[in-house]
Design a protein around this motif. Structure first.
Motif, PDB file in Angstrom:
ATOM      1  N   ILE A   4       6.467  -2.512  10.517  1.00 23.02           N
ATOM      2  CA  ILE A   4       6.043  -2.488   9.101  1.00 23.02           C
ATOM      3  C   ILE A   4       7.261  -2.608   8.177  1.00 23.02           C
ATOM      4  O   ILE A   4       8.282  -1.970   8.403  1.00 23.02           O
ATOM      5  CB  ILE A   4       5.266  -1.184   8.803  1.00 23.02           C
ATOM      6  CG1 ILE A   4       3.945  -1.170   9.593  1.00 23.02           C
ATOM      7  CG2 ILE A   4       5.011  -1.022   7.310  1.00 23.02           C
ATOM      8  CD1 ILE A   4       3.159   0.121   9.473  1.00 23.02           C
ATOM      9  N   GLU A  15       0.861  -1.170   0.000  1.00 22.43           N
ATOM     10  CA  GLU A  15       0.000   0.000   0.000  1.00 22.43           C
ATOM     11  C   GLU A  15       0.908   1.234   0.000  1.00 22.43           C
ATOM     12  O   GLU A  15       2.090   1.134   0.346  1.00 22.43           O
ATOM     13  CB  GLU A  15      -0.863   0.029   1.281  1.00 22.43           C
ATOM     14  CG  GLU A  15      -1.891  -1.096   1.390  1.00 22.43           C
ATOM     15  CD  GLU A  15      -3.188  -0.821   0.652  1.00 22.43           C
ATOM     16  OE1 GLU A  15      -3.420   0.340   0.248  1.00 22.43           O
ATOM     17  OE2 GLU A  15      -3.974  -1.774   0.449  1.00 22.43           O
ATOM     18  N   LEU A  16       0.365   2.383  -0.358  1.00 20.21           N
ATOM     19  CA  LEU A  16       1.102   3.614  -0.121  1.00 20.21           C
ATOM     20  C   LEU A  16       1.432   3.651   1.368  1.00 20.21           C
ATOM     21  O   LEU A  16       0.578   3.346   2.199  1.00 20.21           O
ATOM     22  CB  LEU A  16       0.242   4.834  -0.471  1.00 20.21           C
ATOM     23  CG  LEU A  16      -0.229   4.970  -1.926  1.00 20.21           C
ATOM     24  CD1 LEU A  16      -0.936   6.305  -2.111  1.00 20.21           C
ATOM     25  CD2 LEU A  16       0.925   4.847  -2.901  1.00 20.21           C
ATOM     26  N   THR A  18       0.068   4.629   7.804  1.00 20.07           N
ATOM     27  CA  THR A  18       0.573   5.509   8.861  1.00 20.07           C
ATOM     28  C   THR A  18      -0.525   5.866   9.874  1.00 20.07           C
ATOM     29  O   THR A  18      -1.633   6.214   9.491  1.00 20.07           O
ATOM     30  CB  THR A  18       1.135   6.806   8.226  1.00 20.07           C
ATOM     31  OG1 THR A  18       2.166   6.437   7.318  1.00 20.07           O
ATOM     32  CG2 THR A  18       1.709   7.728   9.292  1.00 20.07           C
ATOM     33  N   GLY A  19      -0.188   5.735  11.154  1.00 21.70           N
ATOM     34  CA  GLY A  19      -1.101   6.182  12.201  1.00 21.70           C
ATOM     35  C   GLY A  19      -2.225   5.213  12.516  1.00 21.70           C
ATOM     36  O   GLY A  19      -3.230   5.591  13.104  1.00 21.70           O
ATOM     37  N   ARG A  29      -9.443   1.083   3.670  1.00 16.92           N
ATOM     38  CA  ARG A  29      -9.055   1.927   2.524  1.00 16.92           C
ATOM     39  C   ARG A  29      -9.931   1.602   1.318  1.00 16.92           C
ATOM     40  O   ARG A  29     -10.409   2.493   0.608  1.00 16.92           O
ATOM     41  CB  ARG A  29      -7.569   1.669   2.222  1.00 16.92           C
ATOM     42  CG  ARG A  29      -6.901   2.639   1.251  1.00 16.92           C
ATOM     43  CD  ARG A  29      -6.861   2.145  -0.181  1.00 16.92           C
ATOM     44  NE  ARG A  29      -6.291   0.818  -0.328  1.00 16.92           N
ATOM     45  CZ  ARG A  29      -6.719  -0.060  -1.214  1.00 16.92           C
ATOM     46  NH1 ARG A  29      -7.740   0.213  -2.016  1.00 16.92           N
ATOM     47  NH2 ARG A  29      -6.148  -1.246  -1.294  1.00 16.92           N
ATOM     48  N   GLU A  79       1.630   5.997   3.410  1.00 12.56           N
ATOM     49  CA  GLU A  79       0.764   6.886   4.189  1.00 12.56           C
ATOM     50  C   GLU A  79      -0.589   6.246   4.511  1.00 12.56           C
ATOM     51  O   GLU A  79      -1.253   6.646   5.454  1.00 12.56           O
ATOM     52  CB  GLU A  79       0.574   8.223   3.461  1.00 12.56           C
ATOM     53  CG  GLU A  79      -0.108   8.071   2.108  1.00 12.56           C
ATOM     54  CD  GLU A  79      -0.052   9.359   1.277  1.00 12.56           C
ATOM     55  OE1 GLU A  79       0.911  10.119   1.430  1.00 12.56           O
ATOM     56  OE2 GLU A  79      -0.985   9.589   0.498  1.00 12.56           O
ATOM     57  N   THR A  80      -0.972   5.236   3.738  1.00  9.47           N
ATOM     58  CA  THR A  80      -2.224   4.531   4.037  1.00  9.47           C
ATOM     59  C   THR A  80      -2.116   3.788   5.376  1.00  9.47           C
ATOM     60  O   THR A  80      -3.084   3.681   6.118  1.00  9.47           O
ATOM     61  CB  THR A  80      -2.556   3.529   2.900  1.00  9.47           C
ATOM     62  OG1 THR A  80      -2.741   4.271   1.690  1.00  9.47           O
ATOM     63  CG2 THR A  80      -3.815   2.746   3.185  1.00  9.47           C
ATOM     64  N   GLY A 118     -13.586   6.017   8.428  1.00  6.87           N
ATOM     65  CA  GLY A 118     -13.687   7.473   8.469  1.00  6.87           C
ATOM     66  C   GLY A 118     -12.341   8.165   8.381  1.00  6.87           C
ATOM     67  O   GLY A 118     -12.233   9.286   7.889  1.00  6.87           O
ATOM     68  N   MET A 119     -11.285   7.493   8.856  1.00  2.00           N
ATOM     69  CA  MET A 119      -9.948   8.083   8.769  1.00  2.00           C
ATOM     70  C   MET A 119      -9.501   8.230   7.318  1.00  2.00           C
ATOM     71  O   MET A 119      -8.591   8.993   7.012  1.00  2.00           O
ATOM     72  CB  MET A 119      -8.932   7.211   9.518  1.00  2.00           C
ATOM     73  CG  MET A 119      -9.025   7.349  11.023  1.00  2.00           C
ATOM     74  SD  MET A 119      -7.960   6.154  11.872  1.00  2.00           S
ATOM     75  CE  MET A 119      -6.339   6.869  11.600  1.00  2.00           C
ATOM     76  N   PHE A 120     -10.127   7.467   6.398  1.00  5.00           N
ATOM     77  CA  PHE A 120      -9.754   7.555   4.991  1.00  5.00           C
ATOM     78  C   PHE A 120     -10.713   8.435   4.191  1.00  5.00           C
ATOM     79  O   PHE A 120     -10.454   8.737   3.043  1.00  5.00           O
ATOM     80  CB  PHE A 120      -9.740   6.159   4.360  1.00  5.00           C
ATOM     81  CG  PHE A 120      -8.618   5.300   4.842  1.00  5.00           C
ATOM     82  CD1 PHE A 120      -7.320   5.578   4.441  1.00  5.00           C
ATOM     83  CD2 PHE A 120      -8.834   4.246   5.709  1.00  5.00           C
ATOM     84  CE1 PHE A 120      -6.271   4.806   4.886  1.00  5.00           C
ATOM     85  CE2 PHE A 120      -7.794   3.463   6.146  1.00  5.00           C
ATOM     86  CZ  PHE A 120      -6.503   3.743   5.751  1.00  5.00           C
TER      87      PHE A 120
END
Lengths: 524, 524
Positions: free
Chosen positions: B129, B113-114, B119-120, B152, B116-117, B387-389
């Motif tokens: 990771i 995945e990217l 991350t967090g 995602r 940033e997908t 919701g984070m995406f």
């Protein structure tokens, strides 16, 4: 690099906390925009209040300047939705059935290998290998194909004979052309036979397997091109190519399926320093293709027959074509002198299957360009690869074929689209429903009864769903039966079974339900 | 980092050319060692000759000092051999059947995945990771689980309701313990339900699914621990944990399945600065486990009932346990206040299944240590992740469960080992054989007849194999029948069919062969 796929959706937030902070900033921004203009004296004050909040929130985000957050899959990759998965599973089933019909076992290997395992196996293509970041420990790369891991597996486990298939994803940092089924992450379905056997027998089985799979998938006409590296090298020698240029000239010939001869010739002469008359001699040979009669024709070619490699290559081809005939696939093959295959590790027979009835120029290319129908399967003999992993160089002869199924998926998908038929993505047989309130617990109990009986069953996750919605759900999802209960059915110890398509309803005693459902849905 | 697995086999050669050069060096070395000592005057001369060759070969290798070449899979990963694959496929079949029985569709996502997908989403675990090397273009990471890619996928495709399973490998740079089934590359089998539904209904189905799968796999007794994040947070509040310490204290509680309370307490007090009396109050609660009676007991706890989160958590747990009862799995669950789960993204119910009849201390650990039987499934509700995406933070409530099957594989493998039964790795039904010479072409034709008839068939790849070897092959591979031909059979238009285990032979006309074989092997 161009990034056309995907779309920008939100600033990049590095954690859920960041994202919340960002969202509060947006809210405040919206508030400021929406402030009523009827009391201008308050207006100014409120703005500076809100701006202050904004600034302090921005502080919290630290030096993270809002970057673009991309809601997408990586370049050259894709998700499979349930519909695509249903089609994909159908394709896999056909392929696996074929592999099993030919007595193959299966193995699996990790998605990454030590980088050094892949080093020196792919020639010019090595630049397309994905490396993992060095996070301490071993240096790793994603597998580029399934053949090198297979050879590593054989050498590591000292296996001399095996017939195995392996279906898994491989990774290439190539220029993706996703509409034409070319991805950076894609499946390969490999079938290989390792072992010291008599000439061309396992080789012919590989051809047979490709023919079976492409026929059964019903993707239109196809042709399996055949050639051998021995004959290619012999031909190069006969034409006057210096021995140290065999591989690089081979890789130029490999481009003939995508490029005109003139361009390949100029690569040979201008870039690779071949004498023009040598290139022209090659040009005469690579336009030849046929079957047994071509072997006979070349066997009349005195120059060719003087060369040991060419002679041996022709004899092998004759044997291979004879075996193809015995396996009933002679009409699917073409002995083609222009077939070269890019990879370094091939040592004998090479194959490549292409579809021949595809719509020409479907992607609006120049009509004058040769049609790159693209290969859907390829492979060959690689007798030296396992030895590269063995400390004593012990060789294990191998031959195999790889079905490149992304392209086949695309075709099957387009076909399903054209047929407009519904592709079921679940196998649910019964939907438990009720038209009355407070029936959740009873629905759950009935559902449980069916699950325990091995019936594929669903129920609504709402406490009091409407009956019509439940009927609709069953219809939309192609669930053939509903099992309906209400106060009366419970009292009578019965269940109403409704046929979703005919809308006929029958009532059965609860203890006969499983039996009745089973006779209706057939063996699962 | 320790690299115990694998073994050093050859110097690292960066290409097949290098490897060949190296091999010639070894050969010369062997020659030098083997020089006969009977003519010492020649001996010295020969050595310097060979050493000269060695030096010039070394030259060819350039500045590549011979490094260690490792013939191994990367640390924490493994190959699956055909026997292991046969077992693995059996386990997958059971699991997929269960998912389908509950009406699930399936999807697939890319292995990376990217960055940033991801991350967090994982809290402290983010350091595990795997990142890909920056080779130009996007910054990518290997997926760490299937849940974040699922979220995602939902946000990207604006999907609000779906019930899907996903079986795929995930990657964690964790400390591997392969004998106990802990790998860096391992399969997860995820089942998730997304959608706005009534309380605890999909949550209970997830518990039911875990119970069904573990029962059907027959891996011994198990218990599914249940808790909810709401109740945990309420309990923390009631005990006096400051709100900003909820997550870090939660992650300390999560260690209770592997560590004694004393150590967890000291982490809370000494490392995380919790007041000792607060920690002790938590200690009172986390020793509690039970079922509906424990819910009732806690509902008598005035402190608890004053806290809104705790009250709501208890009500949810009561509902969940009631539904578990309706689904017939109450005896498999335990409401356990010590269950916390590590991941950040859970917001409601959490589950974890552990096996309870495993051999204790099988790996020779200290008898005084708590037995880390290890979880074989886990999951929970994560209402905030999608919701984070979403650019507007639009929530899609989700609940799901992940079966960690590597451990289950290990158990099934050990069972198969103990049973000493042969695990068939192919499905071949007929072996085509002949005891006479020059029968290859006829064997190929007969083989083709059987393949075309859908019979799983093999033949020897030798031109003139011995009949005994062919019998042996069939016996060793568990192939139930042989189809035998010779001059006489060909003349009579018949085929002899031999039952491998009974050794009985029958003769059938060639045109009845398919039919006769089919009645013997049953539907394929």
């Amino acid at each position: 690099m161009q990034e056309k796929e995907g779309y920008v959706l939100a600033p990049c937030c590095r954690s859920s906390g960041d994202l919340q902070t960002y969202r509060r900033m947006v809210e405040i921004g919206v508030k400021i925009k929406g402030l009523k203009l009827d009391r201008p004296e308050r207006w100014k004050e409120r703005i500076s209040e809100e701006v202050q909040k904004l600034l302090s929130l921005k502080e919290q985000l630290g030096d993270a300047r809002p970057q673009k957050f991309q809601l997408k899959t990586p370049k050259g990759t894709r998700d499979y939705n349930p519909r695509q998965m249903a089609i994909r599973e159908g394709v896999f089933k056909t392929i696996i059935n074929c592999f099993k019909r030919h007595g193959a076992e299966t193995i699996d290997t990790p998605v990454f290998e030590l980088k050094e395992t892949l080093t020196g196996k792919y020639g010019e293509d090595a630049k397309l290998i994905y490396d993992l970041a060095d996070q301490g420990g071993e240096i790793l790369s994603l597998r580029y194909d399934l053949t090198v891991p297979f050879a590593r597996y054989l050498a590591m486990n000292k296996i001399n004979t095996i017939k195995r298939y392996h279906i898994a994803k491989v990774y290439r940092r190539d220029n993706p052309a996703m509409t034409r089924g070319r991805y950076r992450e894609f499946y390969q379905c490999d079938f290989d036979i390792a072992g010291q056997y008599d000439l061309m027998i396992p080789d012919a089985e590989c051809v047979k397997i490709v023919a079976e799979i492409l026929s059964e998938l019903n993707v239109g006409d196809f042709i399996i091109k055949l050639n051998t590296r021995l004959l290619l090298d012999g031909m190069f020698a006969v034409c006057g190519v210096p021995e140290d240029k065999f591989r690089t000239i081979c890789s130029a010939v490999d481009k003939l399926d995508k490029t005109f001869w003139e361009d390949v010739r100029s690569e040979m002469v201008d870039e690779k320093g071949l004498a023009p008359e040598v290139a022209d001699r090659i040009g005469e040979y690579v336009r030849l293709n046929g079957q047994l009669e071509l072997v006979d024709q070349l066997m009349q070619d005195e120059q060719m027959m003087k060369n040991k490699m060419a002679r041996q290559g022709l004899e092998e081809m004759k044997l291979l074509l004879t075996y193809c005939q015995l396996f009933g696939v002679l009409d699917k093959v073409s002995f083609d002198l222009s077939l070269a295959r890019g990879l370094d590790y091939y040592t004998g027979v090479i194959y490549e299957a292409i579809l021949t009835t595809e719509k020409v120029q479907s992607d609006g290319g120049d009509k004058n360009e040769p049609v790159g129908v693209g290969s859907v399967a390829g492979g060959g003999r690689y007798d030296g690869l396992v030895g590269m992993f063995d400390p004593k160089g012990k060789k294990v002869p191998c031959v195999g074929v790889s079905i490149g199924i992304e392209r086949l998926f695309s075709i099957m998908e387009a076909k399903a689209e054209a047929a407009e038929g519904k592709v079921r993505t679940t196998e649910t047989q019964v939907y438990v429903a009720s038209g009355q309130k407070n029936m959740l617990e009873e629905r759950m109990k009935l559902c449980n009864l069916l699950w325990e009986g091995g019936i594929k069953t669903e129920l609504s996750y709402k406490k009091n769903p409407k009956l019509l919605n439940q009927f609709q759900y069953a219809e939309e999802h192609g669930i053939p039966f509903l099992a309906i209960i209400g106060e009366q059915e419970l009292k009578d110890g019965v269940v109403k079974v409704r046929n979703t398509s005919t809308r006929e309803e029958e009532t059965f005693p609860r203890d006969k339900l499983l039996e009745e459902i089973r006779t209706r849905v057939g063996p699962s």
